[in-house]
Write an enzyme that holds these catalytic residues in place. Sequence first.
Site, PDB file in Angstrom:
ATOM      1  N   ASP A 269       0.874  -1.167   0.000  1.00  9.71           N
ATOM      2  CA  ASP A 269       0.000   0.000   0.000  1.00  9.71           C
ATOM      3  C   ASP A 269       0.916   1.224   0.000  1.00  9.71           C
ATOM      4  O   ASP A 269       2.085   1.149   0.376  1.00  9.71           O
ATOM      5  CB  ASP A 269      -0.951  -0.003   1.203  1.00  9.71           C
ATOM      6  CG  ASP A 269      -2.135   0.945   0.956  1.00  9.71           C
ATOM      7  OD1 ASP A 269      -2.067   1.762   0.007  1.00  9.71           O
ATOM      8  OD2 ASP A 269      -3.123   0.879   1.708  1.00  9.71           O
TER       9      ASP A 269
HETATM   10  C1  BGC Z   1      -4.880   3.442  -0.014  1.00 10.01           C
HETATM   11  C2  BGC Z   1      -4.992   2.439  -1.139  1.00 10.01           C
HETATM   12  C3  BGC Z   1      -4.833   3.158  -2.454  1.00 10.01           C
HETATM   13  C4  BGC Z   1      -3.492   3.878  -2.465  1.00 10.01           C
HETATM   14  C5  BGC Z   1      -3.211   4.628  -3.740  1.00 10.01           C
HETATM   15  C6  BGC Z   1      -3.621   4.267  -0.112  1.00 10.01           C
HETATM   16  O1  BGC Z   1      -3.625   5.286   0.819  1.00 10.01           O
HETATM   17  O2  BGC Z   1      -4.922   2.775   1.225  1.00 10.01           O
HETATM   18  O3  BGC Z   1      -6.212   1.771  -1.076  1.00 10.01           O
HETATM   19  O4  BGC Z   1      -4.953   2.244  -3.507  1.00 10.01           O
HETATM   20  O5  BGC Z   1      -3.471   4.809  -1.404  1.00 10.01           O
HETATM   21  O6  BGC Z   1      -4.036   5.729  -3.855  1.00 10.01           O
END
Ligand code: BGC
Length: 742
Positions: A269
């Site tokens: 993530d």
């Molecule tokens: C989120 C993800 C997301 C990623 C990219 C993160 O903060 O938890 O779900 O895909 O950001 O935007």
Amino acid sequence: MKLIIRLMTAALGMALTVSCCQAPKSEGPVYLDDSQPMEARVEDALSRMTLEEKVKILHAQSKFSSAGVPRLGIPELWTTDGPHGIRPEVLWDEWDQAKWTNDSCVAFPALTCLAATWNEDMSALYGKSIGEEARYREKDVLLGPGVNIYRTPLNGRNFEYMGEDPYLASKMVVPYVQEVQKNGVAVCVKHYALNNQEARRHEYDAIVDDRALYEIYLPAFKAAVQEGGAWSIMGAYNFYKGQHACHNQYLLNDILKGEWGFDGVVISDWGGTHDTDQAITNGLDLEFGTWTNGLNSSSSNSYDTYYLADPYLERLRIGAASEDILNDKVRRVLRLIFRTAMNNDKPAGSMCSPEHDEAARQIAGEGIVLLKNDNDVLPIDLASAKKIAVIGENAIKMMTVGGGSSSLKVKHECTPLEGIKAAVGDNAEIVYERGYVGDVTGDYNGVVTGQDLSESRSEAKLIEDAVAAAKDADAVIFIGGLNKASHQDCEDSDRYHLELPYAQDKVIAALAEVNPNLTVVIVSGNAVAMPWVDKVNGVVEAWFGGSQAGNALADVLFGKVNPSGKLPFTFPVKLEDNGAHALNAYDPEDLTVEYKEGIFVGYRWADKQKVKPLFAFGHGLSYTDFSYGDAVCRKPSVKAGSDVTVSIDVTNTGDVAGKEVVQLYIGDNESALVRPVKELKGFRKIALNPGETKTVTFTIEPDMLKYFDDAKHGWVLENGKFTAYIGAASDDIRSQVEFEVK
Ligand code: BGC
């Protein structure tokens, strides 16, 4: 840059085609020849890469892309959020908008709504449609779907997930995955695992016993990987067993890659990687979003300072990191690139097509749940209703902007009031009153709704005006709920309480006083408390419906669509009726979150404690009625290892066509370990004309009867008697039958 590399790849591909015509294929590089087996291509590419090139493809080069191997014509990999539509383009290394004029999308309903359809065909349609949009926008990896289990109604991100039940989430995630990937676009199933709250999401350590892990929190991920064939998965932010989930020996190496045989890529993530050594050894393959404040954390290229960038290269150069592990990561990333960016068979995709709008409307319509319908307050009959009062901020507020990374820039969003107006036309007068002020902002990372929701009236005056508008109306529709503002349904923060915010309870109570023909529509991705529920005739859960939210809602309110959604999670009367809260096992300040309720999540807790929910898991009404016959098990005694079949007749006894979700739950009459009273093990959505009967047959496979035994670290099937419960909801079992496994 991406385009250039793609052109290079295309050029190389053409050269290959030309040479193919003149010479045997084997003379060209194997990795470029898509008639060769995948693993041969991977090995060939791997053998040609330098150490630097190998490390280069294991981390981001921009907010949403990673580098390919330009020297070999291997293109970049482009990711995008996900999971409800294709995120608008941001700058190379900023969250701010790139200000493209052609990056608006169709927003599909939130995943809670998809889960509420209880219809795998809707999931396939969703996956196909969003996959086509991703493909058209040249994305290789779609960051979604999310299948974290609904543990507490306070989790700000529940709207991005598929509810509280592992079986429902497993069944619903698989078609989404398969259909997206048919477009040559990988899904990235998130957030693996145990990211069941947003409070302190980077810091808390989830303490979960293995039984709850395997029975409740992992099955949907496993189904996405093994049945759906997901090509990538996203590590979660939180800790598990003291290690961040993005580099976690147990979750990634032991379970995902070991037990499940996952051959895809583990993507961190954004900002979820914290340690080079753990990232190397504990299963992470591709690092994104570290130093998410952009390049300013380093004077040179901060992407080179990522944990899996220069620090990794350095360890490899001095022999302090294993090349076998490196090669395993590189193979996975190459496989992903061959499956997506270098997939020559992928279709062209399409964006904002009428078909996608229609899909969004159909899915939203099938997911809307009719929770209560006393005195047949719905559907609203336009032959008699001449004045309709619509009250509430969510009738006019655009909901596709906000909520965190799932925020979208839509080509068009039909709000509930617009949908109602379109459906009513000249047939009735519509009056609108806001009733309360919630969130007047409409901005996420520079995408602005452009709506002016400023308001100067006091709370009392707003209620007074709403009551005046509703008093003499033939039908009153209150449209409220939550929104995507912080501490509502929003990433990175949890809700503070179960109650509706912004004095909505007062508005609803005041409306109920003056008009019995009141329907309350909740727009949310979470359960809310309803202290006024006995005073209103109609209650509808409409979810975050996406681009077609208003049309889909109007379809249901005026009877064009007969509601057939069922709740994918329990609505408790009060927070303490939920296991995690009853046991004080959720505290937004705690850094250690002990899942004390174990496997007793959602209805499993309600059944065990005999607490009556406000609305139960699986509940949802229709404008027609269904009667159930007796459940029949033709062979009620079988040898262990054999299937059992259970059938039931279901009849539409009303005067309109409708769809019913027939639900099968199984209870183990006697077992060595405590088991839930019953667990969902089958469901079927059937369409029935008035008077029509259909027989639904469920096949119960031995695996469905097993529980996970921590002590043995394995699934156990005990002989003995079981009960199959069949019904219209977890609290509305219409027939049951016993069977025995010998
Ligand atoms: C989120 C993800 C997301 C990623 C990219 C993160 O903060 O938890 O779900 O895909 O950001 O935007």
